[in-house]
Design an enzyme around this catalytic site. Structure first.
Site, PDB file in Angstrom:
ATOM      1  N   LYS A  37       0.820  -1.224   0.000  1.00 15.38           N
ATOM      2  CA  LYS A  37       0.000   0.000   0.000  1.00 15.38           C
ATOM      3  C   LYS A  37       0.850   1.269   0.000  1.00 15.38           C
ATOM      4  O   LYS A  37       0.518   2.236  -0.653  1.00 15.38           O
ATOM      5  CB  LYS A  37      -0.910   0.042   1.240  1.00 15.38           C
ATOM      6  CG  LYS A  37      -1.977  -1.007   1.272  1.00 15.38           C
ATOM      7  CD  LYS A  37      -3.006  -0.691   2.337  1.00 15.38           C
ATOM      8  CE  LYS A  37      -2.449  -0.462   3.723  1.00 15.38           C
ATOM      9  NZ  LYS A  37      -1.839  -1.637   4.361  1.00 15.38           N
ATOM     10  N   ARG A  73      -9.110   1.309  10.546  1.00 17.56           N
ATOM     11  CA  ARG A  73      -8.647  -0.059  10.734  1.00 17.56           C
ATOM     12  C   ARG A  73      -9.774  -0.986  11.175  1.00 17.56           C
ATOM     13  O   ARG A  73      -9.627  -2.204  11.115  1.00 17.56           O
ATOM     14  CB  ARG A  73      -7.595  -0.065  11.848  1.00 17.56           C
ATOM     15  CG  ARG A  73      -6.207  -0.366  11.381  1.00 17.56           C
ATOM     16  CD  ARG A  73      -5.257  -0.364  12.555  1.00 17.56           C
ATOM     17  NE  ARG A  73      -4.090   0.460  12.284  1.00 17.56           N
ATOM     18  CZ  ARG A  73      -3.089   0.078  11.511  1.00 17.56           C
ATOM     19  NH1 ARG A  73      -3.083  -1.089  10.951  1.00 17.56           N
ATOM     20  NH2 ARG A  73      -2.076   0.893  11.298  1.00 17.56           N
ATOM     21  N   ARG A  92      13.050 -10.823   3.984  1.00 16.25           N
ATOM     22  CA  ARG A  92      13.868  -9.637   4.255  1.00 16.25           C
ATOM     23  C   ARG A  92      14.927  -9.894   5.327  1.00 16.25           C
ATOM     24  O   ARG A  92      14.636 -10.513   6.343  1.00 16.25           O
ATOM     25  CB  ARG A  92      12.981  -8.520   4.813  1.00 16.25           C
ATOM     26  CG  ARG A  92      12.111  -7.835   3.814  1.00 16.25           C
ATOM     27  CD  ARG A  92      11.445  -6.685   4.545  1.00 16.25           C
ATOM     28  NE  ARG A  92      10.274  -6.204   3.862  1.00 16.25           N
ATOM     29  CZ  ARG A  92       9.309  -5.476   4.454  1.00 16.25           C
ATOM     30  NH1 ARG A  92       9.387  -5.200   5.737  1.00 16.25           N
ATOM     31  NH2 ARG A  92       8.290  -5.057   3.755  1.00 16.25           N
ATOM     32  N   ARG A 150      14.709  -9.059  11.224  1.00 13.45           N
ATOM     33  CA  ARG A 150      14.013  -8.329  12.296  1.00 13.45           C
ATOM     34  C   ARG A 150      12.822  -9.152  12.788  1.00 13.45           C
ATOM     35  O   ARG A 150      12.204  -9.889  12.016  1.00 13.45           O
ATOM     36  CB  ARG A 150      13.505  -6.979  11.776  1.00 13.45           C
ATOM     37  CG  ARG A 150      14.614  -5.998  11.461  1.00 13.45           C
ATOM     38  CD  ARG A 150      14.024  -4.684  11.044  1.00 13.45           C
ATOM     39  NE  ARG A 150      13.013  -4.876  10.003  1.00 13.45           N
ATOM     40  CZ  ARG A 150      12.461  -3.897   9.328  1.00 13.45           C
ATOM     41  NH1 ARG A 150      12.779  -2.658   9.570  1.00 13.45           N
ATOM     42  NH2 ARG A 150      11.558  -4.142   8.404  1.00 13.45           N
ATOM     43  N   ARG A 178       0.077 -10.755  12.325  1.00 14.68           N
ATOM     44  CA  ARG A 178      -0.440  -9.468  11.852  1.00 14.68           C
ATOM     45  C   ARG A 178      -1.519  -9.682  10.793  1.00 14.68           C
ATOM     46  O   ARG A 178      -2.495  -8.931  10.732  1.00 14.68           O
ATOM     47  CB  ARG A 178       0.698  -8.612  11.287  1.00 14.68           C
ATOM     48  CG  ARG A 178       1.633  -8.101  12.375  1.00 14.68           C
ATOM     49  CD  ARG A 178       2.799  -7.346  11.796  1.00 14.68           C
ATOM     50  NE  ARG A 178       2.391  -6.123  11.110  1.00 14.68           N
ATOM     51  CZ  ARG A 178       3.137  -5.502  10.196  1.00 14.68           C
ATOM     52  NH1 ARG A 178       4.306  -5.994   9.855  1.00 14.68           N
ATOM     53  NH2 ARG A 178       2.714  -4.388   9.632  1.00 14.68           N
TER      54      ARG A 178
END
Ligand SMILES: [Zn+2]
Length: 215
Positions: free
Chosen positions: A13, A88, A127, A160, A171
């Site tokens: 997004k 949200r 990542r 991370r 999430r």
């Protein structure tokens, strides 16, 4: 042009929001930035929000809406705005509708960037970052020369916590439970543009533009 961007975390997004701010010369509204601005300027709303955050509590929707209102009535929103990461939840969307109705500035479109969960987990869990210089890498998109070592400084790359597959999945669960119902909410208003978010940034950008009727 007043837009809301919907999509799971990691659906891309942010990149599309950047494109749209330039295209329509409108700012991107994120509640995080509004909070930070009010808190650093020590406004009354900022002090209230900070009190909740300091206690580790969620800022209540009524206060979030007040903060958003203070932002979208600023001069740079005269051409419109893009909401990214807000609303949200259904109660936030309902409160936003009430406020925008009072201001006579309804939302034009809700852009729903759709990417399958498995792909988001793949993207994000690929990542790695260098703890020393901050350079970032990706197992598919930006592979380091020596496996596991930073190209710039040779430090061992780490993942991370935010990018661990389990964290990403959690999430996504929160997104499906709390935010995804907004798609049906805005579909009932006839405002949703469904965008296939699989592909390159450019491909997705072109789909967004086409859906908005931009040449
Ligand atoms: Zn490095």
């Amino acid at each position: 042009m007043r837009l809301i961007l919907l999509g799971a975390p990691g659906a891309g997004k942010g990149t599309q929001a950047e494109m749209l701010t330039k295209l329509y010369d409108i700012p991107c509204i994120s509640t995080g930035n509004i909070f930070r601005e009010h808190i650093s300027n020590n406004t009354e709303l900022g002090q209230k929000a900070k009190a909740y955050m300091d206690e580790g509590k969620l800022v209540p929707d009524s206060l979030v809406i007040e903060l958003v209102k203070s932002r979208i009535t600023q001069d740079d929103c005269k051409n419109g705005m893009i909401f990214d990461g807000f609303p949200r939840t259904i109660p936030q969307a309902e409160a936003l509708d009430v406020m925008l109705k009072e201001l006579s500035i309804p939302i034009d479109f809700v852009i729903n960037v759709d990417v399958p969960d498995e792909l988001i987990v793949d993207r994000m869990s690929g990542r790695t970052v260098c703890p020393s210089c901050g350079a970032s890498y990706h197992k598919v998109n930006k592979v380091e020369t020596v496996a596991g070592k930073c190209d710039l400084c040779g430090e061992t790359l780490i993942q991370r916590d935010d990018d661990r597959a389990e964290t990403v999945k959690k999430r996504l669960d929160v997104y499906h439970e709390q935010t995804e119902p907004l798609i049906a909410y805005y579909k009932a208003q006839g405002k949703v543009l469904d965008i296939d978010g699989v592909g390159t940034v450019e491909e997705v950008r072109d789909r967004v533009k086409k859906a908005l009727g931009v040449k």
